[in-house]
Design an enzyme around this catalytic site. Structure first.
Site, short mmCIF file in Angstrom:
data_model
loop_
_atom_site.label_atom_id
_atom_site.label_comp_id
_atom_site.label_asym_id
_atom_site.label_seq_id
_atom_site.Cartn_x
_atom_site.Cartn_y
_atom_site.Cartn_z
N GLU A 185 0.84 -1.19 0.00
CA GLU A 185 0.00 0.00 0.00
C GLU A 185 0.88 1.25 0.00
OE1 GLU A 185 -2.71 -0.37 3.26
OE2 GLU A 185 -3.95 -1.86 2.25
N HIS A 241 -8.94 10.30 3.41
CA HIS A 241 -8.75 9.16 2.50
C HIS A 241 -8.99 9.67 1.08
CE1 HIS A 241 -9.08 5.28 0.58
NE2 HIS A 241 -8.69 4.71 1.70
N ARG A 299 -0.88 9.15 1.44
CA ARG A 299 -2.27 9.55 1.28
C ARG A 299 -2.46 11.06 1.22
NH1 ARG A 299 -5.67 5.46 5.29
NH2 ARG A 299 -5.59 3.64 3.94
N HIS A 345 -10.92 10.71 7.15
CA HIS A 345 -10.78 9.27 7.35
C HIS A 345 -10.14 8.87 8.67
CE1 HIS A 345 -10.33 5.06 6.31
NE2 HIS A 345 -9.01 5.13 6.36
N ARG A 381 -0.45 9.32 8.86
CA ARG A 381 -0.50 7.88 9.12
C ARG A 381 -0.18 7.09 7.87
NH1 ARG A 381 -4.55 3.53 8.75
NH2 ARG A 381 -5.75 4.94 7.45
#
Length: 542
Positions: free
Chosen positions: A116, A238, A284, A345, A380
Site C-alpha cells: 500500500e 482518505h 495519502r 478518514h 499515518r
C-alpha cells in the site's frame, strides 16, 4: 437513574483496541465493555486494507520503521514506531491464534501480503478486502466466551469521573457517566481502571468515510478531565471515497492502488505522475491534495479510480467487497472506472499516552485512534492503525495486570443529577448546529487551509459552543447532544492546533505557510486543569 455499577476495568469502546485489551485481562478481574451501538458497529468493521507487519523474510523491522518515519513527515516518534513494529509479528500471531482467517497466496502455504501507499515492501496481511470485519468478528466471538467480560450496548459515555488519589498528590480516574440510548437513563460506571478506546473524530467533517459514531468522544472527555491532546491538526483524508448520491461513507481500499489501480481525470488521463514519483502509491496526503487540486482546477465533482485493466478473476478474488458494494450503485469495477472524492478518514492526533497507553490522568488509558502515541506523526502510513490497536491494547493490558492489585476501589460518587433540567422542545437547535459545524469545518479547516479560514472557523466554533453549553445546562441529555458537545470541543482543538502550526507538514497544508520548518515539533495543547499537576490538599491559613 440506575444504581452505580462497579467493575475492575471499564473499557469505553468495542473496536479492535478495546476488545484486544479486554481479552488480555485475566478472568479473575471483572471487565465492562461499553459499546456505542451494537457490537458489530464501529470503525474497525470498515477497515478494508489490512495490517502492516514484518512477516516476510526479505522484509525487516528497520525497513518498516524507515517507511513509517518517511510517511510521517518528520514527526513520528521513532521509539513509538520501533516499539510498534518490533511487536507486529507477535500481534499478528496472536490474531491468528484467536481465529482470524487471513488470505493465503496461490500455493495456499503462505499468507498473501499486499503493498500500500508509502510501503516499499509487501507487508500488508489481509483478509480479502474486509480485514477489519474479519478481525472484529473474531474478537467479538472470543470475548463472548469470557465469563468476566460484560457488554453494555447502545450506550454512550458522557464524562469521566475523577477523585483525589489517596496514595499520591494527583487526581485519578474512577469511572464514567454513561447514557443508555434505549432507556434514556444515565448510569455511573465505576472502576479501578478506565480505558478510552472510542476511535477518532472524523465526523467533525461534512464528508467522511467513518461511521456515525466517530465523534471524538474519548478525546473530548479526556481533555475535560485534564489530559493533554496533541497533533489534532493532522486529519487524514482518505483519497478515494466512493462518490455517489446514495453512497454515504464507503471508501475504496488503498489496496486497489497497491494492486495497480490508476487515478484518472474525467477525460481518462492519469495525473499522479505530476505530483509524486510514486504516482498512485504516494502517501495519502499527497494523493488527497492532488485529487483536491485537480477537482478545483477542472471544476469537476470527482475523479476516477480505474482497475478495469485487471482480469475479472483477479478483481473478484482480491476485492469482492468493493465489487459487490459498487454494483449496488450500478458501477461494475471490472468494466468501468469508479468515481471518487477525498473524505475525512483518520485522526492522527489524540490523547497523549506512553507506550502502555497511560494518559496524564492516573488509571486512565487511551488506545487506538483516540490516542496519540507518536506512531503516525504528520501522516499515518497505510495499515499501521489496526496494528497500533493490537500492539498497544496488549501493552496496556500487561501494565494494568501489573498495577491493578495495588489500586484501591473507588469511593462512592454522586449519581447523575438531572433534577434541574427539562425535556427539550427545540431539538432543531441540535440538528442545525450539527450541520453548521461540519460544513464550516469542511470549508475552512479541510485539506487546504489559510489563516483567514481558520480565524473564521474559530469565531464560528466559539459562538456554537456558547449555544451548546447553554443547551446542555438546561435540557436532558440525548445521544445527539452528547455527540454535538464533543464534536464542538474536538473542532476547537483541531482549529487551535492548525493555527499554531506555521508551516505545511504532512496532512496539514497551509497556503500561508507552504514550506517546511527546519525542525519538527508536536502541537501539544495543555488544559487549564492539567491532570499531571500535583493537587494541594488540606492546606490551612496560618
Amino acid at each position: 437513574m440506575t444504581k452505580n455499577i462497579f467493575h475492575d476495568v471499564l473499557i469505553i469502546g468495542s473496536g479492535a483496541a478495546g476488545l484486544t485489551t479486554a481479552l488480555h485481562i485475566p478472568e479473575n478481574y471483572s471487565v465492562a465493555v461499553i459499546s456505542k451501538g451494537e457490537l458489530s458497529e464501529g470503525s474497525t468493521q470498515w477497515a478494508q486494507g489490512g495490517i502492516a507487519a514484518v512477516l516476510d523474510n526479505e522484509d525487516t523491522v528497520d525497513k518498516h520503521v524507515s517507511d513509517t518515519l518517511i510517511a510521517g513527515g518528520g514527526l513520528c516518534h521513532e521509539s513509538a514506531v520501533r516499539f510498534t513494529v518490533e511487536n507486529s509479528k507477535e500481534a499478528i500471531e496472536w490474531l491468528i491464534e484467536q481465529g482470524v482467517e487471513f488470505t493465503k497466496d496461490s500455493s495456499n502455504d503462505n499468507y498473501h501480503l499486499t503493498k500500500e501507499g508509502g510501503h516499499t515492501h509487501r507487508r500488508i496481511i489481509h483478509s480479502a478486502d474486509a480485514t477489519g470485519r474479519a478481525v472484529h468478528g473474531t474478537l467479538i466471538d472470543a470475548v463472548k466466551k469470557k465469563p468476566n467480560i460484560e457488554f453494555f450496548t447502545n450506550q454512550i459515555a458522557i464524562d469521566l469521573v475523577t477523585q483525589a488519589d489517596a496514595d499520591s498528590p494527583k487526581y485519578r480516574c474512577t469511572g464514567a457517566y454513561i447514557y443508555n440510548r434505549n432507556t434514556d437513563a444515565v448510569t455511573l460506571f465505576q472502576a479501578k481502571v478506565v480505558i478510552l478506546a472510542t476511535g477518532g473524530s472524523s465526523k467533525v467533517y461534512l464528508y467522511t468515510s467513518n461511521p456515525d459514531g466517530s465523534s471524538g468522544d474519548g478525546i473530548a472527555m479526556a481533555w475535560r478531565a485534564g489530559c493533554r491532546i496533541a497533533n489534532m491538526e493532522f486529519n487524514q483524508f482518505h483519497p478515494t471515497c466512493l462518490y455517489h448520491p446514495n453512497a454515504k461513507t464507503f471508501l475504496l481500499t488503498e489496496a486497489l492502488r497497491g494492486e495497480g489501480a490508476h487515478l484518472i481525470l474525467p477525460n481518462g488521463d492519469r495525473f499522479m505522475d505530476r505530483f509524486h514519483k510514486l504516482k498512485e502509491l504516494a502517501p495519502r496526503d499527497v494523493v488527497a491534495r492532488a485529487i483536491d487540486h485537480e477537482m478545483k482546477r477542472l471544476g469537476c465533482d470527482c475523479v476516477f479510480l480505474d482497475i478495469s485493466h485487471k482480469s475479472e478473476d483477479f478483481i473478484a478474488s482480491h476485492f469482492p467487497t468493493v465489487k459487490a458494494e459498487c454494483l449496488k450503485y450500478g458501477i461494475d469495477i471490472t468494466k468501468q472506472p469508479i468515481p471518487v472524492v477525498p473524505a475525512a478518514h483518520y485522526t492522527c492526533g489524540g490523547v497523549v499516552v506512553d507506550k502502555h497507553g497511560r494518559t496524564d490522568l492516573l488509571n486512565l488509558y487511551a488506545i487506538g485512534e483516540a490516542s496519540f502515541t507518536g506512531l503516525h506523526g504528520a501522516n499515518r502510513m497505510a495499515s499501521n492503525s489496526l496494528l497500533e490497536c493490537i500492539v498497544y491494547g496488549r501493552s496496556a493490558a500487561q501494565d494494568i495486570i501489573e498495577q491493578i492489585s495495588n489500586i484501591s476501589k473507588p469511593e462512592y460518587q454522586p449519581e447523575w443529577d438531572e433534577s434541574r433540567v427539562t425535556d427539550s422542545d427545540e431539538d432543531v437547535v441540535i440538528s442545525h448546529n450539527w450541520d453548521e459545524l461540519r460544513r464550516f469545518m469542511w470549508d475552512y479547516v479541510g485539506i487546504v487551509r489559510t489563516g483567514k479560514r481558520l480565524e473564521r472557523a474559530l469565531h464560528r466554533i466559539k459562538l456554537l459552543q456558547r449555544e451548546i453549553s447553554d443547551y446542555y445546562s438546561n435540557y436532558k441529555v440525548s445521544n445527539d447532544l452528547i455527540e454535538l458537545r464533543n464534536l464542538s470541543l474536538v473542532a476547537q482543538l483541531i482549529i487551535r492546533s492548525a493555527m499554531a502550526r506555521k508551516e505545511s507538514r504532512g496532512l496539514h497544508y497551509s497556503l500561508d505557510y507552504p514550506n517546511l520548518k527546519p525542525f519538527a515539533r508536536d502541537t501539544v495543547l495543555v488544559p487549564i486543569n492539567f491532570a499531571g499537576q500535583d493537587v494541594i490538599v488540606g492546606r490551612s491559613e496560618t
